[in-house]
Design a protein around this motif. Structure first.
Motif, short mmCIF file in Angstrom:
data_model
loop_
_atom_site.label_atom_id
_atom_site.label_comp_id
_atom_site.label_asym_id
_atom_site.label_seq_id
_atom_site.Cartn_x
_atom_site.Cartn_y
_atom_site.Cartn_z
N VAL A 159 0.88 -1.28 0.16
CA VAL A 159 -0.04 0.09 -0.11
C VAL A 159 0.65 1.21 -0.02
CG1 VAL A 159 -1.92 1.23 1.22
CG2 VAL A 159 -1.82 -1.03 1.05
N GLY A 160 1.83 1.23 0.78
CA GLY A 160 2.72 2.35 0.92
C GLY A 160 3.39 2.90 -0.22
N GLU A 161 3.70 1.82 -1.51
CA GLU A 161 4.20 2.36 -2.67
C GLU A 161 3.18 2.99 -3.39
OE1 GLU A 161 5.28 -1.64 -4.33
OE2 GLU A 161 7.44 -1.78 -3.21
N LEU A 162 1.98 3.02 -3.09
CA LEU A 162 0.93 3.76 -3.76
C LEU A 162 0.52 4.89 -3.45
CD1 LEU A 162 -1.52 0.76 -4.22
CD2 LEU A 162 -0.01 1.49 -5.99
N ILE A 163 1.39 5.43 -2.06
CA ILE A 163 1.09 6.53 -1.46
C ILE A 163 2.15 7.54 -1.25
CG2 ILE A 163 0.29 7.57 1.05
CD1 ILE A 163 -1.17 4.71 1.37
N MET A 164 1.84 8.75 -1.56
CA MET A 164 3.18 9.77 -1.43
C MET A 164 3.94 9.70 -0.08
SD MET A 164 1.59 13.03 -3.56
CE MET A 164 1.30 12.83 -5.60
N GLY A 179 -2.88 10.70 2.36
CA GLY A 179 -1.26 10.86 2.15
C GLY A 179 -0.80 10.93 0.74
N GLY A 180 -1.64 11.54 -0.23
CA GLY A 180 -1.30 11.79 -1.54
C GLY A 180 -1.43 10.43 -2.55
N PHE A 181 -2.31 9.78 -1.87
CA PHE A 181 -3.21 8.44 -2.98
C PHE A 181 -3.63 8.84 -4.16
CE2 PHE A 181 -6.34 5.62 -4.19
CZ PHE A 181 -5.82 4.60 -4.47
N SER A 182 -4.50 9.84 -3.89
CA SER A 182 -5.45 10.27 -4.81
C SER A 182 -4.87 11.18 -5.86
CB SER A 182 -6.68 10.90 -4.17
OG SER A 182 -6.51 12.08 -3.35
N ALA A 183 -3.53 11.68 -5.47
CA ALA A 183 -2.85 12.64 -6.41
C ALA A 183 -1.84 12.27 -7.27
CB ALA A 183 -2.25 13.70 -5.50
N TRP A 184 -1.68 10.83 -7.19
CA TRP A 184 -0.66 10.26 -7.92
C TRP A 184 -1.56 9.51 -9.05
CZ3 TRP A 184 3.47 7.37 -4.65
CH2 TRP A 184 4.75 8.23 -4.95
#
Length: 262
Positions: free
Chosen positions: A218-223, A257-262
């Motif tokens: 999951v962390g790899e998908l989150i800024m 944590g920036g998930f939706s911005a990537w």
């Protein structure tokens, strides 16, 4: 610290990892808190922890049962509470269905019963709570509704991160959470002239005992490269529940944590 001493907050699904954090943090911020949940160990834990607090009250509630939603608001008002904030937080997740003793189904094996049960709680239940607000609260005094969505409300699930895990992303959960924000924007306009605001909070991946491997995926998908702690979601929920958010309505606030911005 956010001051909620002028707030009386009605929370559905109060016994879960986020719900119980909201209860604790809001009591600490001076709010009066009306907690609701299904009967069982989560409800008992809430009452054991907060039952002696003068600003805490607990009511049993299944948000998927129309009569219970109607009656709980009647009881709350009769008992002298005057809720001016409502949090539509109750939800069924795929993990909860699996916890009921069912194997986690692939999409092709998802039953209509499980799909509709999830929609009934997560979306229809939120509608029924909001409808009861409309009948009993909205227009009588200024109030706000915060609907709880998810990082998967407007973003597709990354299915490979669930490979080999004991749980998967459940289709009805994402569908229901997308509908939650549809309810928000509809109500925001409908209540605009009645001193009522409506917003959506979309929490990201919240740590709740997940394995190190799942946290890594999951962390790899989150800024931010990690899952959230429950209090980090509560920080934003407290703001949305406060007077400081009075000029906000119809908005979706991602706390991911920036998930939706990537």
């Amino acid at each position: 610290m956010t001051d909620l001493s002028d707030r009386t907050i009605f929370i559905t699904g109060s016994g879960g990892v986020l719900g119980s954090t909201y209860v604790r943090r809001m009591l600490e911020a001076g709010a009066r808190v009306i907690a609701t949940d299904l009967p069982g160990h989560r409800a008992e834990a809430l009452q054991d922890t907060h039952g002696d607090h003068e600003n805490f009250g607990f009511y049993e509630l299944d948000v998927g049962i129309e009569d219970q939603v109607t009656k709980v608001f009647q009881r709350v008002l009769e008992d002298g509470w005057k809720p001016n904030v409502v949090l539509n937080n109750a939800a069924i997740t795929g993990e909860m269905l699996m916890g009921a003793g069912k194997p986690f189904p692939d999409f092709a094996d998802t039953s209509v019963e499980d799909f509709e049960r999830t929609m009934r709680t997560n979306l229809t239940g939120a509608f029924m709570v909001a409808r009861q607000m409309d009948r009993d609260i909205v227009g009588k005094w200024p109030c706000t509704l915060v609907n709880v969505a998810s990082m998967y409300a407007l973003n597709g699930a990354h299915h490979p991160i669930y490979d080999g895990m004991p749980f998967k992303n459940f289709s009805a959960y994402g569908v229901s959470k997308a509908g939650i924000h549809g309810l928000t924007v509809w109500l925001a306009g409908y209540w605009a002239g009645r001193q009522a605001t409506v917003n959506t909070i979309a929490p990201g991946a919240v740590f709740n005992g997940h394995s190190e491997e799942f946290q890594r995926r999951v962390g790899e998908l989150i800024m931010a490269n990690r899952m959230a702690q429950p209090d980090e979601i509560a920080d934003v929920m407290l703001f949305l529940s406060s007077a400081q958010a009075g000029y906000m309505t119809g908005q979706l606030v991602n706390v991911d944590g920036g998930f939706s911005a990537w």
